[in-house]
Write a protein that holds these residues in place. Sequence first.
Motif, PDB file in Angstrom:
ATOM      1  N   ASP A  30     -29.918  25.175  12.396  1.00  0.00           N
ATOM      2  CA  ASP A  30     -29.199  24.846  13.622  1.00  0.00           C
ATOM      3  C   ASP A  30     -28.680  23.407  13.652  1.00  0.00           C
ATOM      4  O   ASP A  30     -29.230  22.560  14.340  1.00  0.00           O
ATOM      5  CB  ASP A  30     -30.131  25.112  14.818  1.00  0.00           C
ATOM      6  CG  ASP A  30     -29.418  24.972  16.143  1.00  0.00           C
ATOM      7  OD1 ASP A  30     -30.107  24.809  17.174  1.00  0.00           O
ATOM      8  OD2 ASP A  30     -28.167  25.007  16.149  1.00  0.00           O
ATOM      9  N   ALA A  90     -17.485  22.992   9.614  1.00  0.00           N
ATOM     10  CA  ALA A  90     -16.401  23.576  10.407  1.00  0.00           C
ATOM     11  C   ALA A  90     -15.323  24.260   9.564  1.00  0.00           C
ATOM     12  O   ALA A  90     -14.825  25.318   9.942  1.00  0.00           O
ATOM     13  CB  ALA A  90     -15.759  22.519  11.304  1.00  0.00           C
ATOM     14  N   CYS A  91     -14.958  23.642   8.437  1.00  0.00           N
ATOM     15  CA  CYS A  91     -13.858  24.219   7.646  1.00  0.00           C
ATOM     16  C   CYS A  91     -14.365  25.222   6.619  1.00  0.00           C
ATOM     17  O   CYS A  91     -13.602  25.701   5.775  1.00  0.00           O
ATOM     18  CB  CYS A  91     -13.044  23.137   6.954  1.00  0.00           C
ATOM     19  SG  CYS A  91     -13.834  22.431   5.494  1.00  0.00           S
ATOM     20  N   GLU A  92     -15.660  25.544   6.676  1.00  0.00           N
ATOM     21  CA  GLU A  92     -16.246  26.561   5.804  1.00  0.00           C
ATOM     22  C   GLU A  92     -16.175  26.196   4.331  1.00  0.00           C
ATOM     23  O   GLU A  92     -15.962  27.042   3.471  1.00  0.00           O
ATOM     24  CB  GLU A  92     -15.589  27.939   6.063  1.00  0.00           C
ATOM     25  CG  GLU A  92     -15.797  28.404   7.494  1.00  0.00           C
ATOM     26  CD  GLU A  92     -15.128  29.718   7.819  1.00  0.00           C
ATOM     27  OE1 GLU A  92     -14.532  30.334   6.927  1.00  0.00           O
ATOM     28  OE2 GLU A  92     -15.203  30.115   8.991  1.00  0.00           O
ATOM     29  N   THR A 136     -14.126  24.055   2.552  1.00  0.00           N
ATOM     30  CA  THR A 136     -12.842  23.988   1.849  1.00  0.00           C
ATOM     31  C   THR A 136     -12.282  22.570   1.757  1.00  0.00           C
ATOM     32  O   THR A 136     -11.094  22.380   1.516  1.00  0.00           O
ATOM     33  CB  THR A 136     -11.809  24.892   2.551  1.00  0.00           C
ATOM     34  OG1 THR A 136     -11.729  24.525   3.941  1.00  0.00           O
ATOM     35  CG2 THR A 136     -12.216  26.348   2.448  1.00  0.00           C
ATOM     36  N   LEU A 137     -13.147  21.562   1.951  1.00  0.00           N
ATOM     37  CA  LEU A 137     -12.713  20.158   1.869  1.00  0.00           C
ATOM     38  C   LEU A 137     -11.562  19.874   2.838  1.00  0.00           C
ATOM     39  O   LEU A 137     -10.588  19.209   2.492  1.00  0.00           O
ATOM     40  CB  LEU A 137     -12.299  19.784   0.440  1.00  0.00           C
ATOM     41  CG  LEU A 137     -13.452  19.491  -0.526  1.00  0.00           C
ATOM     42  CD1 LEU A 137     -12.914  19.123  -1.894  1.00  0.00           C
ATOM     43  CD2 LEU A 137     -14.341  18.369   0.007  1.00  0.00           C
ATOM     44  N   ALA A 138     -11.702  20.377   4.046  1.00  0.00           N
ATOM     45  CA  ALA A 138     -10.687  20.092   5.068  1.00  0.00           C
ATOM     46  C   ALA A 138     -11.305  19.439   6.298  1.00  0.00           C
ATOM     47  O   ALA A 138     -10.649  19.351   7.327  1.00  0.00           O
ATOM     48  CB  ALA A 138      -9.957  21.381   5.460  1.00  0.00           C
ATOM     49  N   TYR A 145     -14.856  31.994   2.623  1.00  0.00           N
ATOM     50  CA  TYR A 145     -15.959  32.425   3.462  1.00  0.00           C
ATOM     51  C   TYR A 145     -16.542  33.829   3.281  1.00  0.00           C
ATOM     52  O   TYR A 145     -17.126  34.338   4.192  1.00  0.00           O
ATOM     53  CB  TYR A 145     -15.600  32.211   4.932  1.00  0.00           C
ATOM     54  CG  TYR A 145     -14.684  33.245   5.522  1.00  0.00           C
ATOM     55  CD1 TYR A 145     -13.312  33.214   5.306  1.00  0.00           C
ATOM     56  CD2 TYR A 145     -15.199  34.272   6.324  1.00  0.00           C
ATOM     57  CE1 TYR A 145     -12.486  34.173   5.856  1.00  0.00           C
ATOM     58  CE2 TYR A 145     -14.380  35.228   6.876  1.00  0.00           C
ATOM     59  CZ  TYR A 145     -13.033  35.168   6.648  1.00  0.00           C
ATOM     60  OH  TYR A 145     -12.201  36.109   7.197  1.00  0.00           O
ATOM     61  N   ARG A 199     -19.836  34.067   4.617  1.00  0.00           N
ATOM     62  CA  ARG A 199     -20.036  34.014   6.051  1.00  0.00           C
ATOM     63  C   ARG A 199     -20.257  35.413   6.610  1.00  0.00           C
ATOM     64  O   ARG A 199     -21.080  35.639   7.463  1.00  0.00           O
ATOM     65  CB  ARG A 199     -18.844  33.361   6.733  1.00  0.00           C
ATOM     66  CG  ARG A 199     -19.040  33.165   8.210  1.00  0.00           C
ATOM     67  CD  ARG A 199     -18.011  32.202   8.771  1.00  0.00           C
ATOM     68  NE  ARG A 199     -18.612  30.909   9.039  1.00  0.00           N
ATOM     69  CZ  ARG A 199     -19.179  30.568  10.175  1.00  0.00           C
ATOM     70  NH1 ARG A 199     -19.252  31.419  11.154  1.00  0.00           N
ATOM     71  NH2 ARG A 199     -19.701  29.399  10.345  1.00  0.00           N
ATOM     72  N   VAL A 254     -23.601  36.655   8.520  1.00  0.00           N
ATOM     73  CA  VAL A 254     -23.650  37.228   9.866  1.00  0.00           C
ATOM     74  C   VAL A 254     -24.474  38.506   9.872  1.00  0.00           C
ATOM     75  O   VAL A 254     -25.292  38.737  10.750  1.00  0.00           O
ATOM     76  CB  VAL A 254     -22.224  37.513  10.389  1.00  0.00           C
ATOM     77  CG1 VAL A 254     -22.260  38.383  11.620  1.00  0.00           C
ATOM     78  CG2 VAL A 254     -21.512  36.213  10.683  1.00  0.00           C
ATOM     79  N   THR A 267     -17.569  17.551   8.358  1.00  0.00           N
ATOM     80  CA  THR A 267     -18.708  17.876   9.213  1.00  0.00           C
ATOM     81  C   THR A 267     -19.954  18.311   8.452  1.00  0.00           C
ATOM     82  O   THR A 267     -21.006  18.482   9.059  1.00  0.00           O
ATOM     83  CB  THR A 267     -18.333  18.989  10.221  1.00  0.00           C
ATOM     84  OG1 THR A 267     -17.964  20.161   9.505  1.00  0.00           O
ATOM     85  CG2 THR A 267     -17.182  18.544  11.107  1.00  0.00           C
ATOM     86  N   ASP A 323     -25.538  21.466  14.824  1.00  0.00           N
ATOM     87  CA  ASP A 323     -24.296  21.634  15.587  1.00  0.00           C
ATOM     88  C   ASP A 323     -23.047  21.252  14.817  1.00  0.00           C
ATOM     89  O   ASP A 323     -22.941  20.138  14.303  1.00  0.00           O
ATOM     90  CB  ASP A 323     -24.350  20.764  16.856  1.00  0.00           C
ATOM     91  CG  ASP A 323     -25.042  21.482  17.998  1.00  0.00           C
ATOM     92  OD1 ASP A 323     -25.422  20.812  18.972  1.00  0.00           O
ATOM     93  OD2 ASP A 323     -25.205  22.715  17.906  1.00  0.00           O
ATOM     94  N   GLY A 324     -22.088  22.143  14.762  1.00  0.00           N
ATOM     95  CA  GLY A 324     -20.779  21.832  14.193  1.00  0.00           C
ATOM     96  C   GLY A 324     -20.737  21.628  12.701  1.00  0.00           C
ATOM     97  O   GLY A 324     -19.726  21.173  12.160  1.00  0.00           O
TER      98      GLY A 324
END
Lengths: 485, 162
Positions: free
Chosen positions: B79, B85-87, B89-91, B18, B21, B25, B94, B81-82
């Motif tokens: 936008d 989620a795992c940024e 990393t294939l986890a 990330y 990320r 921000v 979503t 939603d959700g």
Amino acid sequence: MSGHKMLFSGLKLWTSGRSRWMSRLPDGCSPKVCIVGSGPAGFYTAQQLIKARQDVEVDIYERLPVPFGLVRFGVAPDHPEVKNVINTFTQTARQSRCSFYGNVDVGTDVSVEELRQAYHAVVLSYGAEGNRTMGVPGEDLAGVHAAKDFVGWYNGLPSCRQLRPDLSSETAVILGQGNVALDVARVLLSPLDILKMTDITQPALEALAESQVRRVLIVGRRGPVQVACTVKEVREMVNLPNARPEMVGADFEGVAEALKDLPRPRKRLTELMLKTALEVPGEKEQQRRSEASHAWGFRFFRSPVEILADPERSRTAGIRLAVNRLEGSGEGARAVLTGEVEDVTCGLVISSIGYKSLPIDPSLPFDSRKAIVLNNMGRVQRAAGLYCSGWLKTGPTGVIATTMNNSFDTARSLVEDMDLGTLDVSVVKPGSQSVAALLEKRGVKPVTFSDWEKIDRVELSRGEAVGKPREKLLTVEEMLQVARS
Amino acid sequence: MAFVTALRRVAHVSLREYPWRTAAVTSAAWLTGQRGFTGGTRSDNKVTVNFINRDGEKITAKGSPGDSLLDIVINEDLDFDGFGACEGTLACSTCHLIFTEEVYKSLGPVTDEEMDMLDLAYGLTDTSRLGCQICLTKSLEGIVAKVPESVADIRQSQDGSS
């Protein structure tokens, strides 16, 4: 702010629920929501509430000094990417309209009723801290543990610190075939070189270094097509270094024929199990398997009937399993007893048949069979202003993304109620101010998010010193000590 | 897989972790301000992607070659939603996106790792992919990616009990 401006702001308050003026008004005028539990359910609900309405203030209460619930204490140490959601939770916690209060036990330090008086709405997101029991004789013997407790032990949950699982026997039997069962199997069999680079606790690492466990059986009542685990986790078992799969070919009778009717996800999972159980591997893999010192396998059509004790030491010596046959097929297939039983020698039994929510307050409408708070779309039945999200709402299954959607859903219900006036947010509520006063009177000192960040920094730096992402603090006392420093 | 992941960590190889990320921000506001700007040679490098959100609205955004579709969603502050989620990393599943047959074919082969996580996505189709695994090239200029409804991973059992 001058008196005139206050009046103007007051007018804006009544004409537009979303006025930005509201965030500058004194505390008394904004809708206040309290969330009980700081795991994914709590944080995703908070995130959505803050996003949907500019005036809402959210307070998250958590029993432990540290946040994040099962993301910290449930997700396996060798699945660190799954924990990336902590970053988005941290962003939410740092928002000015969100406050975290750790070390507050709702039900003991403050009651649900007191929270309902202090806040416009209370969202219960405290998850599932209990276990489903097998309900068989010998379940209380030394050597038998609930998966939740075993996982809590290797993940540093303070209440599981004294578990001291006995890893001195060759075979471990896990009841249940969901992803938690596979996590337990993988932690029992993973090479130490891998585990020591994760955030698994130091005591667990030391215990596993001495472990004599060489064989893990993952037992389910029904057949291969009914397993609750998913393909990624099965693939991890198949690829586990120094471990070979040992399955019973007969368990897969009829499965190849059933493949064509399965939806893709179930088909790929079943194909992988079939291949692992029946296919003769290439030379290199055969070599690897013959050299492996550890073994694992699924055992199907077996239900526990009794944990057998070693009379001299009154601890686990084996498990008696009833043999089942399947009636019906697919997800609705039922296990039916055949009358046969089979005894398996083992010294460790881990029951991984499900977590279970508990009612923290007798007044909550609770379904004891499903172990959930009775609700419609997150609105607790017969309790205005009370909501629930996460496992407490739908039952203890699903991954973080499942809980995320479930929490967004509850937040939507709550926001709708605020917007439509079903929930009266015009009445002034004291929120955290009155709760803080109650807690102080009772000698309870909450841990703030920045206090948690001190704990976080200590864990990160201790971890760095030993080549781990973090070295978790293991007791509430130590956590509080760092928080207050 | 746990072992492969551990190996990656040892080798300090980051699979879509990330750092972006943090950049997003701090620079999201700047990017938002700049979204309308199309002039200049810098934009020649950009690839346009059209997202259809859950309300059926078309959201047009640009990314640089090498950016994943998830990178675009984050960098452009879209936008959904959700999402992600795992940024990346294939986890999780979503960042699930659905494409037309034609576009799907042009996206190339899917690894087992991606397929394993994709299998858990709600509303899985034969032309579904995970956005964090699709990297932009000029040839993907103008593709349409639909953001599907996101109710429930299939790891949640049907009757809500374990």
